[in-house]
Design an enzyme around this catalytic site. Structure first.
Site, PDB file in Angstrom:
ATOM      1  N   LYS A   1       0.032  -6.892  -7.741  1.00 13.75           N
ATOM      2  CA  LYS A   1      -0.103  -5.434  -7.848  1.00 13.75           C
ATOM      3  C   LYS A   1       0.385  -5.028  -9.228  1.00 13.75           C
ATOM      4  CE  LYS A   1      -0.952  -4.356  -3.371  1.00 13.75           C
ATOM      5  NZ  LYS A   1      -2.022  -3.510  -2.860  1.00 13.75           N
TER       6      LYS A   1
ATOM      7  N   LYS B   1     -10.871  -4.303   4.946  1.00 12.55           N
ATOM      8  CA  LYS B   1      -9.612  -4.099   5.665  1.00 12.55           C
ATOM      9  C   LYS B   1      -9.936  -3.642   7.078  1.00 12.55           C
ATOM     10  CE  LYS B   1      -6.184  -3.181   2.226  1.00 12.55           C
ATOM     11  NZ  LYS B   1      -6.663  -2.907   0.863  1.00 12.55           N
TER      12      LYS B   1
HETATM   13 MG    MG Z   1      -6.233  -3.069  -3.057  1.00 11.02          MG
END
Ligand code: MG
Length: 315
Positions: A105, A213
């Protein structure tokens, strides 16, 4: 904050899932989604929780483990290692023994991050960068231009580099493959329809990979987009409860069985970001692979059955 959910259908089916919104990424709070649900309005996330619970319930009713059912796929679904903060890179030598792909990230401190990525590349990790669209296109292009070539060479793809813009994302593909995740709902797919097949470069879909997701998006329609636009897919959990992780893993295994190489390494091992608990202790891993969670459906039978469930909304 999230909640575990137990659904009981009039037919007698009982299944479990979770609901774990990330308000900082724009999700409505648990409280709002549950209140809306009580008044008959089902959010996309809640619809997914119901769908997953139903999948779990059907397997439980058949006394079948979803891990066993999709065992073939599960053995092929390797996971990436998630690094949420580049400052914590102390013991990646151990990680490298099992994982060949690392997802990082980024987007908080671009200068420091571009430096910290070098050792990861030198260790031979394939790198997935995730900006969560937190910077703008000017910052992004500058970051990529200045990136050490050794890092750039190791990048498998960059997720949500900056807020979706078809033209600018197309330009971003000069540096690396691009993956679409949290910008999914900002994409107008129409202009790219059918164009991939006739290979007019500048009108191609401006991304290469779709992050699926199951906690948030309809898996079937996401998969049909992948087929229609010739995209690869990576299934990830939603940094949620191990129950959500088990769901994401079994979905990843099922898709791997059906679609083979189109399904890339998954990102479902997110429980290691949290303190171990009685649920995460049930996830049997082998390096970057998950073997199973014992039980029926997504597992955790005795733990889920013994929880003190309530119908009152106390949050
Ligand atoms: Mg992402």
């Amino acid at each position: 904050m999230g909640v575990l959910l137990k659904f009981e259908w009039p037919s007698g089916l009982v299944g479990y899932s979770d609901l774990h919104p990330w308000e900082e990424l724009g999700d409505a709070s648990v409280r709002d989604q549950l209140l809306e649900f009580q008044s008959g309005n089902i959010s996309q996330q809640m619809a997914q929780s119901m769908w997953l619970a139903q999948r779990d319930a059907q397997a439980r009713a058949r006394h079948e483990s979803l891990f066993q059912k999709f065992d073939q796929g599960l053995r092929q679904v390797k996971n990436n290692f998630l690094l949420t903060d580049l400052k914590n890179t102390e013991d990646l030598t151990q990680v490298r023994l099992h994982f060949d792909t690392i997802k990082v990230k980024v987007g908080r401190d671009l200068t420091a991050e571009s430096v910290s990525l070098v050792p990861l590349a030198e260790m031979g990790f394939n790198i997935r960068l995730d900006f969560n669209a937190a910077i703008d296109s000017v910052q992004y292009f500058q970051f990529m231009r200045n990136l050490d070539p050794i890092v750039r060479k190791r990048i498998e793809y960059v997720e949500d580099p900056f807020p979706f813009d078809a033209t600018l994302w197309s330009q971003a593909r000069r540096f690396s493959k691009i993956a679409l995740d949290n910008q999914y709902h900002n994409v107008d797919w129409e202009p790219f329809k059918g164009l991939n097949q006739i290979s007019i470069k500048e009108y191609e879909c401006p991304f290469d990979v779709l992050i699926i997701k199951p906690a948030k998006m309809n898996v079937e329609s996401a998969m049909s987009r992948c087929l229609e636009y010739d995209l690869r897919a990576s299934v990830t959990s939603y940094m949620d409860h191990p129950v959500g992780e088990a769901h994401a893993l079994t979905v990843a295994a099922e898709l791997k069985e059906k679609y083979g190489d189109r399904i890339l390494q998954a990102g479902c091992l997110t429980h290691s970001q949290y303190k171990d608990d009685i649920f995460s202790a049930e996830i049997q891993m082998q390096g970057a692979f998950v073997k199973k969670v014992t039980g029926t459906g997504i597992g955790f039978d005795h733990l889920l059955e013994s929880l003190p469930w309530t119908q009152e909304l106390k949050i």
